[in-house]
Scaffold this active site. Sequence first.
Site, short mmCIF file in Angstrom:
data_model
loop_
_atom_site.label_atom_id
_atom_site.label_comp_id
_atom_site.label_asym_id
_atom_site.label_seq_id
_atom_site.Cartn_x
_atom_site.Cartn_y
_atom_site.Cartn_z
N TYR A 155 -16.87 -21.01 -2.58
CA TYR A 155 -17.56 -21.01 -1.28
C TYR A 155 -17.69 -22.44 -0.73
O TYR A 155 -17.45 -22.67 0.46
CB TYR A 155 -18.94 -20.38 -1.49
CG TYR A 155 -19.78 -20.17 -0.26
CD1 TYR A 155 -19.55 -19.10 0.60
CD2 TYR A 155 -20.84 -21.03 0.04
CE1 TYR A 155 -20.36 -18.89 1.72
CE2 TYR A 155 -21.65 -20.82 1.14
CZ TYR A 155 -21.40 -19.76 1.97
OH TYR A 155 -22.21 -19.55 3.07
N LYS A 159 -16.16 -23.77 2.73
CA LYS A 159 -17.02 -24.28 3.80
C LYS A 159 -16.70 -25.74 4.13
O LYS A 159 -16.85 -26.17 5.28
CB LYS A 159 -18.50 -24.12 3.42
CG LYS A 159 -18.95 -22.65 3.35
CD LYS A 159 -18.61 -21.90 4.63
CE LYS A 159 -19.43 -20.63 4.83
NZ LYS A 159 -18.98 -19.86 6.01
#
Length: 254
Positions: A155, A159
């Site tokens: 993640y 991001k």
Amino acid sequence: MTSSDLNRVAIVTGAARGIGAATAIRLAADGHAVAVLDLDESACKDTVEQITAAGGRAIAVGADVADAEHVAAAVERTAAELGPPVVLVNNAGIIRDNLLFKMTDGDWDAVIGVHLRGAFLMSRAAQAHMTQARWGRIVNLSSSSALGNRGQVNYSAAKAGLQGFTKTLAIELGPFGVTANAVAPGFIATDMTAATAARMKIDFETFQKGAAEQIPVRRVGTPDDIAHTISFLVSDGAGFVSGQVIYVAGGPLN
Ligand code: NAP
């Protein structure tokens, strides 16, 4: 709302709930017609109904943002039913947290697929309408996790990747009147953070209370905090703001 905002068409991905739903509702209140896009078309019903009940225009669109054919069909349908989309909010997201040594190939690919490939496919499809209109706005949802977060190697990579993606979009699309920015939320109370609490076997209220104590403004964020920032970035007046990452986290982050 400015009069030139009226009748502009926006696509918000992952808009069945959470930050995406709040953003779709806010952009509709600002005067946009909104394609409420999510994996399951029927899950978009509530968001669409809230918009239409308030006098706005919206359609529900079912699509997996990581699937090129779904994306092409979703953007085409939006253009046919609402008009050319000139605002895109890449918000759809998933988490598959685990420590590196336990993370599976599937959990890596799924997270990179939805966030990075999804934003790429959606932006590539929608930019055709924006460059044609010589006006456009793309907002990508990054995260404070881009700065590093234990258990989120997939993640945080996605991001952080979205931040570089945003800056390059700003450079390539700027000459066509299109801005691209990223909003990087801190802790926002949604199903996503509730799922994290559940996985950690902590009651959600207790989890939020603990998070709020670490945040300078002493509260966790709400989906409306993020929708408000996106509303600004999408506005006419924000045309000179491009390639930026705005952390919306109740305090500074490093
Ligand atoms: P959420 O409540 O989990 O909502 C995410 C939505 O995206 C869900 O409706 C989900 O559908 C949809 N979605 C997932 N995969 C999709 C796909 N492949 N195609 C289309 N839609 C898909 O999440 P949220 O908390 O509102 O987060 C929204 C965005 O903000 C995400 O990008 C997230 O990473 C980012 N963010 C959130 C926080 C936070 O604290 N909440 C902080 C920083 C960044 P299903 O329900 O069918 O899975």
